[in-house]
Scaffold this motif. Structure first.
Motif, mmCIF file in Angstrom:
data_model
loop_
_atom_site.group_PDB
_atom_site.id
_atom_site.type_symbol
_atom_site.label_atom_id
_atom_site.label_comp_id
_atom_site.label_asym_id
_atom_site.label_seq_id
_atom_site.Cartn_x
_atom_site.Cartn_y
_atom_site.Cartn_z
ATOM 1 N N LEU A 1 -6.229 25.666 150.723
ATOM 2 C CA LEU A 1 -7.656 25.689 150.398
ATOM 3 C C LEU A 1 -8.090 27.095 150.008
ATOM 4 N N ASN A 2 -7.559 28.073 150.712
ATOM 5 C CA ASN A 2 -7.892 29.468 150.425
ATOM 6 C C ASN A 2 -7.327 29.888 149.075
ATOM 7 N N LYS A 3 -6.068 29.505 148.801
ATOM 8 C CA LYS A 3 -5.403 29.871 147.553
ATOM 9 C C LYS A 3 -6.086 29.233 146.337
ATOM 10 N N SER A 4 -6.647 28.045 146.536
ATOM 11 C CA SER A 4 -7.297 27.351 145.418
ATOM 12 C C SER A 4 -8.581 28.042 144.969
ATOM 13 N N GLY A 5 -9.135 28.888 145.845
ATOM 14 C CA GLY A 5 -10.392 29.566 145.524
ATOM 15 C C GLY A 5 -11.603 28.912 146.155
#
Length: 488
Positions: free
Chosen positions: A103-107
């Motif tokens: 979720l964090n990596k997706s932005g």
């Protein structure tokens, strides 16, 4: 070349030696009945390990504890290894970490943080902002398991600190992390939705008293009691943390964050759908169970929360956008997972279970020493004693064992009181007390995650944990019991 020699800072050496000495003393000390020699050894390992984890290091003492527990008699070494790294809790936390990383990596985390920080209401003052952030954790935990709620909120909060410009040595993140995770703990204790601990306590009451208790009864008891606790948490944090540096809020320009937010792309959208779809599957059985006992609800409960977390991670690893998976699981496992925290959580959870094992005699010792305290005292004092014992025990040992033992003791005393104590009222109190873990890594996976988080200060966790233990005992024993009696 500098000459090498064996050397260690003297304070660190003394802490290690004192901790090992405590373990050795309990290992050979005689066991007062009903404690067993196994129980004495486990207590020694527990105290020594907690001291070393808190004062020396957060990894190697945990590994040493596994080896020592394998020699106490409470379990074999293989059983201790299986109970730590092989625990479903550890696997579930691992899957939760991967999900939140995706979720964090997706932005999306950046987008969520930017939206939160730009809201006019929360930007009125640093404390309004902090309390609002903790309230999100409270509400989220009311409807889902506290472990993924804690993982998500820590990720969310840590991103906020970075945007504000705080460092990991600053006091504000340490205080805010405590507020956020304690709010998650309280939220999880407020409702029976997706919370097995509440259902456990209700089941024990029904078996002992021969009377039923509805989910709505627990809900009507838990929400007002939990809100009283949450208000106390916010007040005590506000009063005791006046000198925390919040100057970063004055210099923060929300437009700097907002300008980086573009339109949501396909990769982010799919990740969000999978993540929150999993959250729905975690919550659905609990919510549906309040209205129906249909076969499909039972079937969903049988899957458990870990199944949906694993499925989520697999989907994120398989579904590809522009020929690239949403996450490269091999890279995530090799480079993004903090295995030290997982080991820390593993031994924390297992220490709590070992302390509660029948072969130690610890639960029997607690029961035999609490019951005499409740004779010849007013009923309200009995309720507070039983509730306080539940809160104390759950901050050292397994919350499952705490609820099992203390609810059984409480209901038995109530049934023998000739109507002076309400059995349902005290069962509600002991059940909620068993969820109020704030102090040690052994108390709850969420607290182990708080201690292990790089933006946290364990010393502050201990201080505020003790304060919240006292507050919880009084709030549940007085307010909660009164509400419970009115409902039953």
């Amino acid at each position: 070349m500098e000459r090498q020699r064996l050397a260690m800072p003297m304070p660190k050496l003394l802490k290690i030696l004192v901790s090992l000495l405590i373990i050795a003393v309990f290992w050979v000390a005689p066991a007062p009945a009903p404690l067993t020699q196994v129980g004495m050894r486990v207590i020694g390992v527990f105290i020594g390990t907690v001291l070393m984890l808190s004062l020396v290091d957060t990894v190697w003492p945990a590994i040493l504890a596994v080896a020592l527990l394998g020699r106490t008699g409470v379990a074999t070494l293989n059983e201790a290894i299986a109970g730590t790294l092989g625990s479903w809790i550890v696997y579930f936390v691992l899957m939760s970490f991967v999900m939140t990383y995706a979720l964090n990596k997706s932005g999306f985390t950046d987008r969520l943080v930017a939206k939160f920080m730009s809201m006019k209401f929360v930007s009125k003052s640093p404390w309004v902002f902090t309390i609002s952030m903790a309230t999100i954790g409270l509400i989220l935990a009311c409807f889902m398991d506290q472990v993924p709620a804690a993982a998500f909120m820590l990720m969310f909060a840590n991103k906020v600190y970075e945007e504000l410009g705080y460092t990991k040595k600053d006091a504000y993140p340490h205080v805010a992390n405590i507020m956020v995770i304690y709010a998650v703990i309280i939220g999880g204790a407020m409702t029976p939705i997706s919370h097995s601990l509440a259902l456990l306590g209700m089941g024990i009451y029904e078996a002992a008293a021969g009377a039923s208790m509805s989910l709505f009864t627990y809900l009507a008891f838990g929400v007002p009691t939990g809100l009283v606790l949450y208000v106390f948490l916010t007040v005590i944090m506000r009063l005791t943390c006046r000198n925390v540096d919040m100057s970063k809020f004055k210099d923060f320009d929300v437009q700097r964050v907002l300008k980086h937010q573009g339109k949501m792309q396909l990769r982010e959208l799919i990740t969000v759908i999978i993540f929150f779809g999993t959250v729905v599957m975690w919550m659905l059985p609990g919510i549906a169970g309040m209205f129906t006992e249909a076969a499909w609800v039972t079937a969903l409960n049988d899957y458990g929360i870990t199944f949906w977390a694993i499925l989520s991670v697999v989907l994120m690893s398989v579904i590809s956008v522009n020929n690239e998976p949403l996450i490269n699981l091999k890279e995530v496992m090799n480079g993004q997972i903090n295995w030290a925290i997982l080991i820390f959580i593993a031994i924390g959870v297992y220490l709590g279970s070992a302390m509660s094992a029948e072969s130690t005699g610890i639960n029997a010792w607690i029961t035999s020493n609490i019951t005499p305290l409740t004779t010849s005292v007013p009923p309200v004092v009995v309720v507070i004693i039983i509730t306080a014992a539940g809160v104390l025990l759950t901050n050292f040992a397994s919350n499952v064992s705490t609820i099992t033992v203390m609810t059984g003791v409480g209901v038995s005393l109530a049934l023998a009181s000739g109507g002076a104590i309400n059995p349902a009222g005290i069962a509600l109190c002991t059940t909620m007390a068993g969820s109020c873990a704030y102090l040690l890594p052994s108390s709850f996976a969420c607290i182990a995650m708080l201690h292990g988080n790089e933006w946290s200060d364990s010393k502050k966790v201990y201080i505020f944990g003790i304060i919240m233990m006292i507050a919880s005992s009084l709030a549940i024993g007085l307010v909660g019991y009164s509400v419970g009696c009115a409902l039953t």
